[in-house]
Design a protein around this motif. Structure first.
Motif, PDB file in Angstrom:
ATOM      1  N   SER A 187       8.087  -8.984   7.853  1.00 21.68           N
ATOM      2  CA  SER A 187       7.413  -7.704   8.090  1.00 21.68           C
ATOM      3  C   SER A 187       7.281  -6.912   6.795  1.00 21.68           C
ATOM      4  N   ASP A 188       8.373  -6.763   6.087  1.00 18.14           N
ATOM      5  CA  ASP A 188       8.364  -5.966   4.869  1.00 18.14           C
ATOM      6  C   ASP A 188       7.637  -6.658   3.729  1.00 18.14           C
ATOM      7  N   SER A 189       7.651  -7.990   3.709  1.00 20.97           N
ATOM      8  CA  SER A 189       6.987  -8.692   2.611  1.00 20.97           C
ATOM      9  C   SER A 189       5.478  -8.473   2.671  1.00 20.97           C
ATOM     10  N   ARG A 190       4.921  -8.341   3.866  1.00 15.51           N
ATOM     11  CA  ARG A 190       3.487  -8.051   3.983  1.00 15.51           C
ATOM     12  C   ARG A 190       3.170  -6.691   3.367  1.00 15.51           C
ATOM     13  N   LYS A 191       4.043  -5.726   3.642  1.00 10.83           N
ATOM     14  CA  LYS A 191       3.839  -4.381   3.096  1.00 10.83           C
ATOM     15  C   LYS A 191       3.946  -4.400   1.571  1.00 10.83           C
ATOM     16  N   VAL A 192       4.961  -5.067   1.071  1.00 10.74           N
ATOM     17  CA  VAL A 192       5.171  -5.140  -0.380  1.00 10.74           C
ATOM     18  C   VAL A 192       3.995  -5.852  -1.039  1.00 10.74           C
ATOM     19  N   LYS A 193       3.541  -6.934  -0.440  1.00  8.56           N
ATOM     20  CA  LYS A 193       2.411  -7.683  -0.993  1.00  8.56           C
ATOM     21  C   LYS A 193       1.154  -6.809  -1.045  1.00  8.56           C
ATOM     22  N   ALA A 194       0.896  -6.061   0.020  1.00  9.70           N
ATOM     23  CA  ALA A 194      -0.288  -5.193   0.049  1.00  9.70           C
ATOM     24  C   ALA A 194      -0.191  -4.099  -1.009  1.00  9.70           C
ATOM     25  N   LEU A 195       0.982  -3.498  -1.141  1.00  7.91           N
ATOM     26  CA  LEU A 195       1.160  -2.448  -2.141  1.00  7.91           C
ATOM     27  C   LEU A 195       1.045  -3.001  -3.561  1.00  7.91           C
ATOM     28  N   ALA A 196       1.607  -4.179  -3.784  1.00  2.21           N
ATOM     29  CA  ALA A 196       1.524  -4.798  -5.114  1.00  2.21           C
ATOM     30  C   ALA A 196       0.072  -5.135  -5.463  1.00  2.21           C
ATOM     31  N   ALA A 197      -0.670  -5.644  -4.499  1.00  2.00           N
ATOM     32  CA  ALA A 197      -2.077  -5.971  -4.746  1.00  2.00           C
ATOM     33  C   ALA A 197      -2.878  -4.712  -5.055  1.00  2.00           C
ATOM     34  N   SER A 198      -2.592  -3.655  -4.333  1.00  2.48           N
ATOM     35  CA  SER A 198      -3.276  -2.382  -4.572  1.00  2.48           C
ATOM     36  C   SER A 198      -2.972  -1.851  -5.969  1.00  2.48           C
ATOM     37  N   GLU A 199      -1.711  -1.908  -6.351  1.00  2.00           N
ATOM     38  CA  GLU A 199      -1.320  -1.429  -7.678  1.00  2.00           C
ATOM     39  C   GLU A 199      -1.940  -2.287  -8.773  1.00  2.00           C
ATOM     40  N   ALA A 200      -1.987  -3.584  -8.567  1.00  2.00           N
ATOM     41  CA  ALA A 200      -2.595  -4.470  -9.559  1.00  2.00           C
ATOM     42  C   ALA A 200      -4.086  -4.158  -9.717  1.00  2.00           C
ATOM     43  N   ALA A 201      -4.759  -3.867  -8.618  1.00  2.00           N
ATOM     44  CA  ALA A 201      -6.185  -3.520  -8.684  1.00  2.00           C
ATOM     45  C   ALA A 201      -6.388  -2.205  -9.441  1.00  2.00           C
ATOM     46  N   LYS A 202      -5.516  -1.226  -9.179  1.00  2.00           N
ATOM     47  CA  LYS A 202      -5.610   0.052  -9.893  1.00  2.00           C
ATOM     48  C   LYS A 202      -5.375  -0.141 -11.390  1.00  2.00           C
ATOM     49  N   LEU A 203      -4.396  -0.957 -11.722  1.00  2.00           N
ATOM     50  CA  LEU A 203      -4.094  -1.217 -13.125  1.00  2.00           C
ATOM     51  C   LEU A 203      -5.276  -1.901 -13.803  1.00  2.00           C
ATOM     52  N   ALA A 204      -5.857  -2.895 -13.152  1.00  2.00           N
ATOM     53  CA  ALA A 204      -7.005  -3.595 -13.725  1.00  2.00           C
ATOM     54  C   ALA A 204      -8.171  -2.635 -13.952  1.00  2.00           C
TER      55      ALA A 204
END
Length: 87
Positions: A22-39
């Motif tokens: 459950s939590d890994s899905r949330k972490v993965k989504a947040l990490a992907a969002s942050e990576a997109a913002k950084l890019a």
């Protein structure tokens, strides 16, 4: 009083796996969002530098700001993962 080690262990493992999934899905989504913002931020810094709107010093400062912000977010995500493992 007897404790059924196998049953207790199986239940604990089942609970831990459910929590991590459950939590890994949330972490993965947040990490992907942050990576997109950084890019996006890095692309904008590169564009500003190429257009001559900022100099190398300003670009370096902006890169440090982005790095620090991303490190803070990724540290928070690591903590969420640790808390998930403790559930």
């Amino acid at each position: 009083m007897q404790i059924d080690i196998a049953r207790s262990g199986a239940q604990l493992a089942k609970t831990m796996i459910a929590s991590l999934r459950s939590d890994s899905r949330k972490v993965k989504a947040l990490a992907a969002s942050e990576a997109a913002k950084l890019a996006q931020a890095l692309a904008e810094i590169a564009r500003l530098l190429a257009a001559g709107e900022i100099d190398n010093y300003e670009a370096a400062v902006l890169l440090r700001i982005q790095r620090n912000a991303s490190e803070a977010v990724f540290a928070a995500l690591a903590e969420v993962s640790r808390l998930s493992a403790r559930k």
